[in-house]
Write an enzyme that holds these catalytic residues in place. Structure first.
Site, short mmCIF file in Angstrom:
data_model
loop_
_atom_site.label_atom_id
_atom_site.label_comp_id
_atom_site.label_asym_id
_atom_site.label_seq_id
_atom_site.Cartn_x
_atom_site.Cartn_y
_atom_site.Cartn_z
N ASN A 63 -1.45 26.23 -16.04
CA ASN A 63 -1.07 27.70 -15.56
C ASN A 63 -1.67 27.79 -14.39
OD1 ASN A 63 0.25 29.03 -18.17
ND2 ASN A 63 -1.60 27.79 -19.10
N GLU A 64 -0.96 27.78 -13.19
CA GLU A 64 -1.34 27.72 -11.92
C GLU A 64 -1.32 29.15 -11.29
OE1 GLU A 64 -2.67 25.33 -10.62
OE2 GLU A 64 -1.44 23.45 -10.76
N PRO A 65 -1.97 29.51 -10.19
CA PRO A 65 -2.06 30.93 -9.72
C PRO A 65 -0.69 31.69 -9.95
CG PRO A 65 -3.31 29.39 -8.38
CD PRO A 65 -2.74 28.77 -9.24
N THR A 82 -7.68 24.86 -8.62
CA THR A 82 -6.92 26.23 -8.43
C THR A 82 -7.38 27.42 -9.19
OG1 THR A 82 -5.05 25.60 -9.84
CG2 THR A 82 -4.88 24.86 -7.49
N THR A 98 -3.27 20.97 -7.06
CA THR A 98 -3.42 20.14 -8.28
C THR A 98 -2.75 18.86 -7.87
OG1 THR A 98 -3.18 22.28 -9.49
CG2 THR A 98 -2.44 19.96 -10.57
#
Ligand code: F6R
Length: 264
Positions: free
Chosen positions: A163-165, A157, A182
């Protein structure tokens, strides 16, 4: 540094040096040597080295090499403090899939680090206690003098840590929701996607980018698409790893497969 560790091709993208290795083990040995150099440098001045660690398949070779350096070449970790990027939430430290178990199995059980100086976010906290705990995690990093180096992998991602989108550049340690991709990628570890926790505690983008040095590693063709976006795309919270483009102290360590889509 041995001749072997120098077998690398260096390409440049947006002013950043990217080291590409044909052999994953040599890439891992290079990173382990970078970390060992920091530890030894601090030993020579009687200081502690503060190392930010990652989990997952990517850094396993680095940890294997650090264990070898300890066992065969006497590298000591007595002066090392560590801070891991993240931990699933909720999870028990004794669970096989916890990052506590991962770190013990891959590194800590095989070296002479003092466990009082090991920090991994606690996956057992009550929801109400999490933010205060995260603030303290940040404070501890500051109290130790900041991270001398932060090791990172990258998720498909574009996440660094978890720390995702959508994660912003000034985010700090906190509870986050994991992206669907994820959780999909973690399903084999947990025996099914439905068993993968939906949340995690992670250092923020700012916590990571404040480290004195950052190393992002990506190995395998699974990472080729996201590596192209992360290194050559516009800087945006849509792909948090792009925030690293703003740093001058980041080194990208890739294997040929992960680098295969980069423009040369
Ligand atoms: C792990 C972490 C994640 C992983 C990423 C890549 O502590 O923070 O960002 O680095 O998901 O995982 P692997 O290496 O398993 O492909």
């Amino acid at each position: 540094m041995s001749e072997l560790l120098k077998t690398q091709e260096i390409i440049y993208s947006k002013g950043n040096a990217i080291k590409v290795y044909t052999d994953k083990d040599i890439a891992s040995a290079y990173v382990a040597e970078r970390i060992a150099k920091i530890i030894k440098g601090k030993q020579s001045t009687g200081e502690r080295a503060v190392i930010g660690l990652a989990t997952g398949s990517t850094p396993k070779g680095v940890y294997k090499e650090l264990v070898r350096l300890h066992k065969d070449e006497g590298l000591s970790f007595r002066n090392v403090s560590t801070f891991n990027l993240d931990e699933y939430y909720p999870i028990l430290p004794i669970d096989d899939q916890s990052y506590v178990s991962f770190m013990k199995n891959n590194l800590f059980n095989h070296i002479d680090i003092d466990s009082d100086y090991v920090h991994i976010p606690d996956g057992t906290l009550s929801i109400e206690g999490i933010q205060a705990y995260c603030d303290l995690y940040e404070q501890k990093i500051v109290d130790f003098g900041g991270l001398d180096i932060q090791l990172l992998g990258i998720g498909r991602t574009g996440h660094i840590g978890f720390n995702e989108p959508g994660a912003v550049s000034d985010s700090r340690t906190r509870l986050v929701t994991l992206n669907d991709i994820t959780r999909e990628d973690a399903k084999d570890d947990f025996g099914g996607k439905e068993k993968v926790p939906t949340q995690a505690i992670t250092m923020g983008v700012q916590t990571i980018t404040q480290a004195k040095e950052v190393i992002l590693m990506a190995l395998s063709s699974r990472k080729a698409e996201i590596i192209k976006k992360a290194l050559e795309g516009e800087v945006s919270a849509d792909i948090p790893a792009t925030f690293l483009q703003r740093l001058s102290n980041v080194e990208y360590i890739l294997d040929s497969e992960a680098a295969s889509l980069l423009s040369k």
